[in-house]
Write a protein that holds these residues in place. Structure first.
Motif, PDB file in Angstrom:
ATOM      1  N   ARG A 165       0.818  -1.212   0.000  1.00 51.66           N
ATOM      2  CA  ARG A 165       0.000   0.000   0.000  1.00 51.66           C
ATOM      3  C   ARG A 165       0.850   1.260   0.000  1.00 51.66           C
ATOM      4  NH1 ARG A 165      -4.233  -0.987   4.597  1.00 51.66           N
ATOM      5  NH2 ARG A 165      -3.155  -2.936   4.915  1.00 51.66           N
ATOM      6  N   LYS A 166       2.101   1.144   0.413  1.00 53.92           N
ATOM      7  CA  LYS A 166       2.988   2.296   0.368  1.00 53.92           C
ATOM      8  C   LYS A 166       3.333   2.667  -1.078  1.00 53.92           C
ATOM      9  CE  LYS A 166       5.202   1.519   4.807  1.00 53.92           C
ATOM     10  NZ  LYS A 166       6.469   1.238   5.491  1.00 53.92           N
ATOM     11  N   SER A 167       3.128   1.723  -1.995  1.00 56.67           N
ATOM     12  CA  SER A 167       3.417   1.974  -3.414  1.00 56.67           C
ATOM     13  C   SER A 167       2.389   2.912  -4.040  1.00 56.67           C
ATOM     14  CB  SER A 167       3.407   0.668  -4.201  1.00 56.67           C
ATOM     15  OG  SER A 167       4.294  -0.242  -3.651  1.00 56.67           O
ATOM     16  N   GLY A 168       1.188   2.926  -3.498  1.00 59.57           N
ATOM     17  CA  GLY A 168       0.143   3.776  -4.052  1.00 59.57           C
ATOM     18  C   GLY A 168      -1.225   3.149  -3.860  1.00 59.57           C
ATOM     19  N   LYS A 169      -2.210   3.768  -4.464  1.00 62.42           N
ATOM     20  CA  LYS A 169      -3.576   3.260  -4.377  1.00 62.42           C
ATOM     21  C   LYS A 169      -3.719   2.000  -5.231  1.00 62.42           C
ATOM     22  CE  LYS A 169      -5.738   7.527  -3.131  1.00 62.42           C
ATOM     23  NZ  LYS A 169      -6.302   7.214  -1.847  1.00 62.42           N
ATOM     24  N   ALA A 170      -4.864   1.354  -5.138  1.00 59.01           N
ATOM     25  CA  ALA A 170      -5.073   0.058  -5.792  1.00 59.01           C
ATOM     26  C   ALA A 170      -4.823   0.123  -7.293  1.00 59.01           C
ATOM     27  CB  ALA A 170      -6.484  -0.449  -5.511  1.00 59.01           C
ATOM     28  N   HIS A 171      -5.324   1.158  -7.962  1.00 56.21           N
ATOM     29  CA  HIS A 171      -5.126   1.238  -9.407  1.00 56.21           C
ATOM     30  C   HIS A 171      -3.659   1.466  -9.756  1.00 56.21           C
ATOM     31  CE1 HIS A 171      -5.969   5.415  -8.178  1.00 56.21           C
ATOM     32  NE2 HIS A 171      -5.151   5.762  -9.152  1.00 56.21           N
ATOM     33  N   ASP A 172      -2.920   2.153  -8.874  1.00 59.73           N
ATOM     34  CA  ASP A 172      -1.484   2.344  -9.090  1.00 59.73           C
ATOM     35  C   ASP A 172      -0.731   1.024  -8.924  1.00 59.73           C
ATOM     36  OD1 ASP A 172      -1.758   5.104  -9.501  1.00 59.73           O
ATOM     37  OD2 ASP A 172      -1.605   5.508  -7.341  1.00 59.73           O
ATOM     38  N   ARG A 173      -1.117   0.243  -7.915  1.00 64.62           N
ATOM     39  CA  ARG A 173      -0.466  -1.051  -7.698  1.00 64.62           C
ATOM     40  C   ARG A 173      -0.734  -2.002  -8.852  1.00 64.62           C
ATOM     41  NH1 ARG A 173      -2.750  -0.124  -2.517  1.00 64.62           N
ATOM     42  NH2 ARG A 173      -4.168  -1.909  -2.720  1.00 64.62           N
ATOM     43  N   ASN A 174      -1.952  -1.996  -9.366  1.00 64.43           N
ATOM     44  CA  ASN A 174      -2.275  -2.829 -10.526  1.00 64.43           C
ATOM     45  C   ASN A 174      -1.461  -2.418 -11.744  1.00 64.43           C
ATOM     46  OD1 ASN A 174      -4.164  -4.299  -9.082  1.00 64.43           O
ATOM     47  ND2 ASN A 174      -5.862  -2.974  -9.675  1.00 64.43           N
ATOM     48  N   LEU A 175      -1.329  -1.121 -11.954  1.00 63.49           N
ATOM     49  CA  LEU A 175      -0.530  -0.620 -13.071  1.00 63.49           C
ATOM     50  C   LEU A 175       0.932  -1.057 -12.930  1.00 63.49           C
ATOM     51  CD1 LEU A 175      -0.260   1.202 -15.608  1.00 63.49           C
ATOM     52  CD2 LEU A 175       0.200   3.089 -14.034  1.00 63.49           C
ATOM     53  N   LEU A 176       1.464  -0.966 -11.715  1.00 67.84           N
ATOM     54  CA  LEU A 176       2.849  -1.388 -11.482  1.00 67.84           C
ATOM     55  C   LEU A 176       3.027  -2.870 -11.792  1.00 67.84           C
ATOM     56  CD1 LEU A 176       3.709   0.538  -8.195  1.00 67.84           C
ATOM     57  CD2 LEU A 176       4.763   0.855 -10.445  1.00 67.84           C
ATOM     58  N   ARG A 177       2.095  -3.703 -11.351  1.00 68.80           N
ATOM     59  CA  ARG A 177       2.204  -5.144 -11.637  1.00 68.80           C
ATOM     60  C   ARG A 177       2.138  -5.423 -13.135  1.00 68.80           C
ATOM     61  NH1 ARG A 177      -0.611  -5.580  -6.590  1.00 68.80           N
ATOM     62  NH2 ARG A 177      -2.619  -5.433  -7.636  1.00 68.80           N
ATOM     63  N   ARG A 178       1.275  -4.710 -13.848  1.00 66.99           N
ATOM     64  CA  ARG A 178       1.212  -4.891 -15.304  1.00 66.99           C
ATOM     65  C   ARG A 178       2.524  -4.485 -15.954  1.00 66.99           C
ATOM     66  NH1 ARG A 178      -3.965  -2.630 -14.687  1.00 66.99           N
ATOM     67  NH2 ARG A 178      -3.270  -0.640 -15.544  1.00 66.99           N
ATOM     68  N   ARG A 179       3.109  -3.401 -15.498  1.00 70.64           N
ATOM     69  CA  ARG A 179       4.385  -2.943 -16.050  1.00 70.64           C
ATOM     70  C   ARG A 179       5.507  -3.933 -15.731  1.00 70.64           C
ATOM     71  NH1 ARG A 179       4.257   3.631 -14.994  1.00 70.64           N
ATOM     72  NH2 ARG A 179       2.816   4.061 -16.707  1.00 70.64           N
ATOM     73  N   PHE A 180       5.529  -4.459 -14.511  1.00 71.13           N
ATOM     74  CA  PHE A 180       6.562  -5.426 -14.146  1.00 71.13           C
ATOM     75  C   PHE A 180       6.431  -6.704 -14.972  1.00 71.13           C
ATOM     76  CE2 PHE A 180       6.678  -3.490  -9.628  1.00 71.13           C
ATOM     77  CZ  PHE A 180       7.550  -2.507 -10.040  1.00 71.13           C
ATOM     78  N   ARG A 181       5.205  -7.161 -15.185  1.00 69.19           N
ATOM     79  CA  ARG A 181       5.005  -8.356 -16.026  1.00 69.19           C
ATOM     80  C   ARG A 181       5.498  -8.111 -17.444  1.00 69.19           C
ATOM     81  NH1 ARG A 181       0.154  -9.032 -13.002  1.00 69.19           N
ATOM     82  NH2 ARG A 181      -1.007  -7.811 -14.524  1.00 69.19           N
TER      83      ARG A 181
END
Length: 121
Positions: A51-67
């Motif tokens: 949660r320190k990474s950002g809100k839920a939509h930000d975390r989802n975006l980060l996971r998509r980018r990492f994949r």
């Protein structure tokens, strides 16, 4: 193209094993941890976005980018039989894809994941 489920880390003990016995390098936006395992049939990846990474939509975006980064750069790893954990640091959600990719590739090079001709971000 999706990252196949067989390449995902899902068990807590796998993450703990990488953390305790693997290598890790920290960058500005990501922490990349890895552990070689010859019993694997290919790469197994895991992504940690707190949660320190950002809100839920930000975390989802980060996971998509990492994949996307794993799909792009994992085929050029010297030894693909390994666990790979990408941890988003606070502030990663505000970074552009190019900044995240450059930081991810920099940490992968520091861990020695690429051969003599590393890819350019």
């Amino acid at each position: 193209m999706r990252l196949p489920r067989k390449h995902s880390m899902t068990r807590r003990d796998e993450f703990a094993r990488v953390r305790t016995t693997g290598q890790a390098k920290a960058g500005r936006f990501v922490v990349l941890s890895t552990l070689e395992d010859s019993t694997l049939d290919g790469i197994r990846t895991g992504f940690i976005t707190t949660r320190k990474s950002g809100k839920a939509h930000d975390r989802n975006l980060l996971r998509r980018r990492f994949r996307a980064m794993v799909r792009l750069f994992a085929p050029s790893f010297v030894e693909p039989k390994r666990f790979l954990v990408t941890i988003a640091r606070p502030g990663a959600a505000a970074a552009t894809y190019a900044e995240l990719e450059a930081d991810w590739v920099r940490q992968a090079k520091r861990l020695g994941l690429f051969g003599p001709n590393p890819p350019r971000p």
